[in-house]
Design a protein around this motif. Structure first.
Motif, PDB file in Angstrom:
ATOM      1  N   GLU A 232       8.383   2.707  -0.234  1.00  0.00           N
ATOM      2  CA  GLU A 232       7.822   3.707   0.673  1.00  0.00           C
ATOM      3  C   GLU A 232       6.350   3.451   0.946  1.00  0.00           C
ATOM      4  O   GLU A 232       5.882   3.602   2.064  1.00  0.00           O
ATOM      5  N   THR A 233       5.623   3.040  -0.069  1.00  0.00           N
ATOM      6  CA  THR A 233       4.190   2.768   0.078  1.00  0.00           C
ATOM      7  C   THR A 233       3.944   1.586   1.005  1.00  0.00           C
ATOM      8  O   THR A 233       3.009   1.605   1.805  1.00  0.00           O
ATOM      9  N   LEU A 234       4.773   0.555   0.897  1.00  0.00           N
ATOM     10  CA  LEU A 234       4.548  -0.679   1.645  1.00  0.00           C
ATOM     11  C   LEU A 234       5.046  -0.619   3.081  1.00  0.00           C
ATOM     12  O   LEU A 234       4.563  -1.374   3.921  1.00  0.00           O
ATOM     13  N   GLY A 235       6.002   0.230   3.367  1.00  0.00           N
ATOM     14  CA  GLY A 235       6.569   0.296   4.715  1.00  0.00           C
ATOM     15  C   GLY A 235       7.710  -0.689   4.888  1.00  0.00           C
ATOM     16  O   GLY A 235       7.872  -1.632   4.112  1.00  0.00           O
ATOM     17  N   MET A 236       8.497  -0.455   5.936  1.00  0.00           N
ATOM     18  CA  MET A 236       9.722  -1.219   6.132  1.00  0.00           C
ATOM     19  C   MET A 236       9.475  -2.710   6.387  1.00  0.00           C
ATOM     20  O   MET A 236      10.126  -3.560   5.782  1.00  0.00           O
ATOM     21  N   THR A 237       8.537  -3.061   7.255  1.00  0.00           N
ATOM     22  CA  THR A 237       8.318  -4.465   7.610  1.00  0.00           C
ATOM     23  C   THR A 237       7.858  -5.282   6.407  1.00  0.00           C
ATOM     24  O   THR A 237       8.403  -6.356   6.124  1.00  0.00           O
ATOM     25  N   ARG A 238       6.884  -4.773   5.671  1.00  0.00           N
ATOM     26  CA  ARG A 238       6.387  -5.503   4.506  1.00  0.00           C
ATOM     27  C   ARG A 238       7.461  -5.569   3.424  1.00  0.00           C
ATOM     28  O   ARG A 238       7.634  -6.596   2.770  1.00  0.00           O
ATOM     29  N   THR A 239       8.207  -4.485   3.240  1.00  0.00           N
ATOM     30  CA  THR A 239       9.282  -4.474   2.244  1.00  0.00           C
ATOM     31  C   THR A 239      10.334  -5.524   2.592  1.00  0.00           C
ATOM     32  O   THR A 239      10.812  -6.248   1.708  1.00  0.00           O
ATOM     33  N   GLN A 240      10.681  -5.642   3.862  1.00  0.00           N
ATOM     34  CA  GLN A 240      11.658  -6.653   4.277  1.00  0.00           C
ATOM     35  C   GLN A 240      11.144  -8.064   3.998  1.00  0.00           C
ATOM     36  O   GLN A 240      11.891  -8.924   3.532  1.00  0.00           O
ATOM     37  N   GLY A 241       9.872  -8.310   4.267  1.00  0.00           N
ATOM     38  CA  GLY A 241       9.288  -9.624   4.004  1.00  0.00           C
ATOM     39  C   GLY A 241       9.271  -9.954   2.522  1.00  0.00           C
ATOM     40  O   GLY A 241       9.630 -11.063   2.115  1.00  0.00           O
TER      41      GLY A 241
ATOM     42  N   PRO B 169       0.431   1.486 -17.804  1.00  0.00           N
ATOM     43  CA  PRO B 169       0.249   2.469 -18.867  1.00  0.00           C
ATOM     44  C   PRO B 169       0.444   3.869 -18.298  1.00  0.00           C
ATOM     45  O   PRO B 169       0.507   4.056 -17.087  1.00  0.00           O
ATOM     46  N   GLY B 170       0.555   4.848 -19.152  1.00  0.00           N
ATOM     47  CA  GLY B 170       0.741   6.231 -18.720  1.00  0.00           C
ATOM     48  C   GLY B 170      -0.365   6.697 -17.805  1.00  0.00           C
ATOM     49  O   GLY B 170      -0.143   7.427 -16.852  1.00  0.00           O
ATOM     50  N   ILE B 171      -1.582   6.267 -18.075  1.00  0.00           N
ATOM     51  CA  ILE B 171      -2.722   6.614 -17.231  1.00  0.00           C
ATOM     52  C   ILE B 171      -3.378   5.302 -16.837  1.00  0.00           C
ATOM     53  O   ILE B 171      -3.543   4.416 -17.649  1.00  0.00           O
ATOM     54  N   GLY B 172      -3.724   5.177 -15.593  1.00  0.00           N
ATOM     55  CA  GLY B 172      -4.374   3.934 -15.176  1.00  0.00           C
ATOM     56  C   GLY B 172      -4.109   3.662 -13.722  1.00  0.00           C
ATOM     57  O   GLY B 172      -3.829   4.561 -12.945  1.00  0.00           O
ATOM     58  N   PRO B 173      -4.201   2.385 -13.344  1.00  0.00           N
ATOM     59  CA  PRO B 173      -4.077   2.040 -11.928  1.00  0.00           C
ATOM     60  C   PRO B 173      -2.672   2.324 -11.397  1.00  0.00           C
ATOM     61  O   PRO B 173      -1.703   2.312 -12.139  1.00  0.00           O
ATOM     62  N   THR B 174      -2.585   2.584 -10.130  1.00  0.00           N
ATOM     63  CA  THR B 174      -1.277   2.767  -9.522  1.00  0.00           C
ATOM     64  C   THR B 174      -0.590   1.417  -9.439  1.00  0.00           C
ATOM     65  O   THR B 174      -1.220   0.369  -9.611  1.00  0.00           O
ATOM     66  N   ARG B 175       0.680   1.436  -9.148  1.00  0.00           N
ATOM     67  CA  ARG B 175       1.419   0.172  -9.046  1.00  0.00           C
ATOM     68  C   ARG B 175       0.890  -0.685  -7.902  1.00  0.00           C
ATOM     69  O   ARG B 175       0.825  -1.895  -8.023  1.00  0.00           O
ATOM     70  N   LEU B 176       0.500  -0.058  -6.797  1.00  0.00           N
ATOM     71  CA  LEU B 176      -0.054  -0.831  -5.688  1.00  0.00           C
ATOM     72  C   LEU B 176      -1.380  -1.473  -6.099  1.00  0.00           C
ATOM     73  O   LEU B 176      -1.631  -2.648  -5.805  1.00  0.00           O
ATOM     74  N   GLU B 177      -2.209  -0.743  -6.819  1.00  0.00           N
ATOM     75  CA  GLU B 177      -3.468  -1.318  -7.307  1.00  0.00           C
ATOM     76  C   GLU B 177      -3.185  -2.479  -8.263  1.00  0.00           C
ATOM     77  O   GLU B 177      -3.918  -3.469  -8.269  1.00  0.00           O
ATOM     78  N   THR B 178      -2.132  -2.355  -9.055  1.00  0.00           N
ATOM     79  CA  THR B 178      -1.760  -3.431  -9.969  1.00  0.00           C
ATOM     80  C   THR B 178      -1.356  -4.676  -9.170  1.00  0.00           C
ATOM     81  O   THR B 178      -1.756  -5.788  -9.509  1.00  0.00           O
ATOM     82  N   LEU B 179      -0.595  -4.482  -8.096  1.00  0.00           N
ATOM     83  CA  LEU B 179      -0.246  -5.612  -7.236  1.00  0.00           C
ATOM     84  C   LEU B 179      -1.497  -6.262  -6.658  1.00  0.00           C
ATOM     85  O   LEU B 179      -1.611  -7.488  -6.607  1.00  0.00           O
ATOM     86  N   LEU B 180      -2.434  -5.437  -6.214  1.00  0.00           N
ATOM     87  CA  LEU B 180      -3.670  -5.968  -5.645  1.00  0.00           C
ATOM     88  C   LEU B 180      -4.447  -6.757  -6.693  1.00  0.00           C
ATOM     89  O   LEU B 180      -5.052  -7.791  -6.387  1.00  0.00           O
TER      90      LEU B 180
END
Length: 159
Positions: free
Chosen positions: A133-142, A33-44
Motif C-alpha cells: 500500500e505504501t509503495l503503490g501499484m506500479t512500484r509494487t508490480q516492478g 525492532p518494536g520501536i524504531g524506523p518504519t519498514r520503508l525507512e529500513t528499505l531506504l
C-alpha cells in the motif's frame, strides 16, 4: 534475461533463517525492532548498502543484458548459484532508493542461501512486509517482477 551458474566462489550457505523454512521471517528480514524506523525507512537504509556491480558484468550491462524490463527503474540483475549458494548482483540507480533498497535487502538476505530457500520466498513478500500500500501499484508490480526474476533465475541456474 539469463542466469549465471558459476564456480567463481566457494562459500558455505549461511544459516540465515533456518528456523523459518530456510528464509528469514518477515520481521527478521527487515530486522524491525518494536520501536524504531518504519519498514520503508529500513528499505531506504538498505539502498545505501547495495554493493557496486562486479566489473565482470559491466560490458553486459552496457549492451543492455539482464535488464528487468517490467520495472520502470533501469534495473540490471545477475543471479549466480555457486557451490549450492545463491549470489545476487545488481545495478540500480541511486535515484531509485526504494527499488535499490529492496534489491539490496534480497541480495543480503539471500546471499549463500540454497535454491530451495529462494524457492520458498512468498510471492506476496511485499504484502507480508506491509509495503504494498505504501509503495503503490506500479512500484509494487516492478518489485514483484524483480523477485520473480530472482526466483526464476535461481531455479534455472540450479538445474
Amino acid at each position: 534475461r539469463r542466469s549465471t551458474a558459476s564456480a567463481r566462489r566457494s562459500r558455505p550457505a549461511s544459516s540465515n533463517g533456518d528456523a523459518h523454512g530456510g528464509f528469514p521471517s518477515v520481521d527478521d528480514l527487515l530486522d524491525v525492532p518494536g520501536i524504531g524506523p518504519t519498514r520503508l525507512e529500513t528499505l531506504l537504509d538498505y539502498s545505501k548498502k547495495l554493493p557496486p556491480l562486479p566489473e565482470r558484468y559491466e560490458a553486459e550491462k552496457q549492451l543492455g543484458h539482464n535488464r528487468v524490463h517490467e520495472c520502470q527503474t533501469p534495473v540490471f540483475l545477475w543471479v549466480e548459484v555457486d557451490s549450492g549458494g545463491v549470489h545476487i548482483h545488481a545495478d540500480v540507480p541511486r535515484e531509485a532508493p526504494t527499488v535499490r533498497g529492496f534489491i539490496s535487502l534480497l541480495a543480503r538476505s539471500l546471499d549463500g542461501q540454497t535454491p530451495d530457500a529462494v524457492a520458498r520466498i512468498p510471492s506476496d513478500l511485499l504484502d507480508q512486509l506491509g509495503l504494498s500500500e505504501t509503495l503503490g501499484m506500479t512500484r509494487t508490480q516492478g518489485l514483484t517482477a524483480i523477485l520473480h526474476r530472482i526466483k526464476r533465475s535461481v531455479a534455472t541456474a540450479a538445474t
